[in-house]
Design an enzyme around this catalytic site. Structure first.
Site, mmCIF file in Angstrom:
data_model
loop_
_atom_site.group_PDB
_atom_site.id
_atom_site.type_symbol
_atom_site.label_atom_id
_atom_site.label_comp_id
_atom_site.label_asym_id
_atom_site.label_seq_id
_atom_site.Cartn_x
_atom_site.Cartn_y
_atom_site.Cartn_z
ATOM 1 N N ASP A 90 -1.631 -3.148 13.117
ATOM 2 C CA ASP A 90 -1.105 -3.683 11.858
ATOM 3 C C ASP A 90 -0.967 -5.200 11.991
ATOM 4 O O ASP A 90 -0.134 -5.692 12.750
ATOM 5 C CB ASP A 90 0.248 -3.036 11.547
ATOM 6 N N THR A 94 -0.953 7.577 -1.031
ATOM 7 C CA THR A 94 -2.226 7.534 -1.776
ATOM 8 C C THR A 94 -3.166 6.456 -1.255
ATOM 9 O O THR A 94 -4.353 6.456 -1.587
ATOM 10 C CB THR A 94 -1.951 7.212 -3.261
ATOM 11 N N ASP A 105 2.561 -6.656 11.274
ATOM 12 C CA ASP A 105 3.509 -6.370 12.355
ATOM 13 C C ASP A 105 3.206 -7.216 13.588
ATOM 14 O O ASP A 105 4.106 -7.711 14.255
ATOM 15 C CB ASP A 105 3.440 -4.881 12.746
ATOM 16 N N ARG A 154 0.840 -1.185 0.000
ATOM 17 C CA ARG A 154 0.000 0.000 0.000
ATOM 18 C C ARG A 154 0.879 1.239 0.000
ATOM 19 O O ARG A 154 1.704 1.419 0.892
ATOM 20 C CB ARG A 154 -0.895 -0.033 1.241
HETATM 21 N N1 URA Z 1 -3.900 -3.312 7.597
HETATM 22 C C1 URA Z 1 -3.687 -3.682 8.876
HETATM 23 O O1 URA Z 1 -2.851 -4.529 9.161
HETATM 24 N N2 URA Z 1 -4.445 -3.116 9.826
HETATM 25 C C2 URA Z 1 -5.390 -2.196 9.563
HETATM 26 O O2 URA Z 1 -6.055 -1.729 10.492
HETATM 27 C C3 URA Z 1 -5.591 -1.829 8.221
HETATM 28 C C4 URA Z 1 -4.828 -2.400 7.253
#
Ligand code: URA
Length: 210
Positions: A201, A109, A204, A105
């Site tokens: 995330d 943008t 992560d 991502r």
């Molecule tokens: N990707 C993630 O890992 N967490 C989010 O909240 C949105 C996208």
């Protein structure tokens, strides 16, 4: 599947999801819970798979019993977080074929940029389950499904742990034929495209990279 959005409200799924939301949950436990949720969500996502009757000889004699029909199912992981859902589902469906779509991502943008694409042959003859824990903006998910349709896939479903309303809407507009199976639809996205309240995330948290 007939429902455009299935929220799996099974108590085990909801309990595990709550543990995953908890910021103090360790990387190892997060990964294990994700694996378990993947199996429970896959159980729902495969509810309508076609069966065909087959003759079988049991120790007691001959009978006819159902087995899965057609080509081996394809699982497609959206890298990297999708991989956290793969192993659990492969335990349940060990003969599934596996594909990968690499999209990152662009943080400015929020648009997806493709860097990898490898899927099994004969995608048009398989049930395809796309896996990604977080359906956030829906941009990567919609782009991944675009690529899979270009590769011939026709029977696609999208499995995620958490969805934002914005992502569900984006997918519904781009791919109304693709049902979504998830454990929860959260409130909203924040200005960085993260799901709120969400779980942070997912990549992560499962790989300990933050
Ligand atoms: N990707 C993630 O890992 N967490 C989010 O909240 C949105 C996208």
């Amino acid at each position: 599947m007939s429902e455009p959005l299935t929220i799996v409200r099974h108590p085990l799924v909801q309990h595990k999801l709550t543990l995953m939301r908890d910021r103090t949950t360790s990387t190892a436990v997060f990964r294990q819970l994700l694996r378990e949720c993947a199996q429970l969500l896959a159980y729902e996502a495969t509810r309508d798979l076609e069966l065909v009757d087959e003759a079988v000889e049991t120790p007691m004699g001959a009978t006819v019993a159902p087995r899965l029909a057609g080509r081996k199912l394809a699982l497609v992981s959206i890298l990297r977080a999708g991989n956290g859902l793969l192993d659990g589902i492969l335990e349940l469906i060990p003969s599934a074929r596996v594909g990968f779509v690499g999209l990152y991502r662009d943080e400015a943008t929020l648009e997806p940029v493709q860097y990898y694409f490898k899927v099994p042959a004969e995608m048009g003859e398989r049930v395809v389950i796309v896996v990604d824990p977080m359906l956030a903006t829906g941009n990567s998910s919609a782009a991944a499904v675009d690529l899979l349709k270009q590769a011939g896939a026709r029977n696609i479903r999208f499995l995620c742990l958490l969805a934002a309303p914005e992502g569900v809407e984006r997918m519904r507009r781009a791919h109304p034929d693709v049902p979504i199976i998830t454990a929860a639809e959260d409130e909203r996205l924040n200005d960085k495209g993260y799901i709120v309240p969400g779980l942070g995330d997912a990549g992560d948290r499962m790989y300990g990279t933050k």
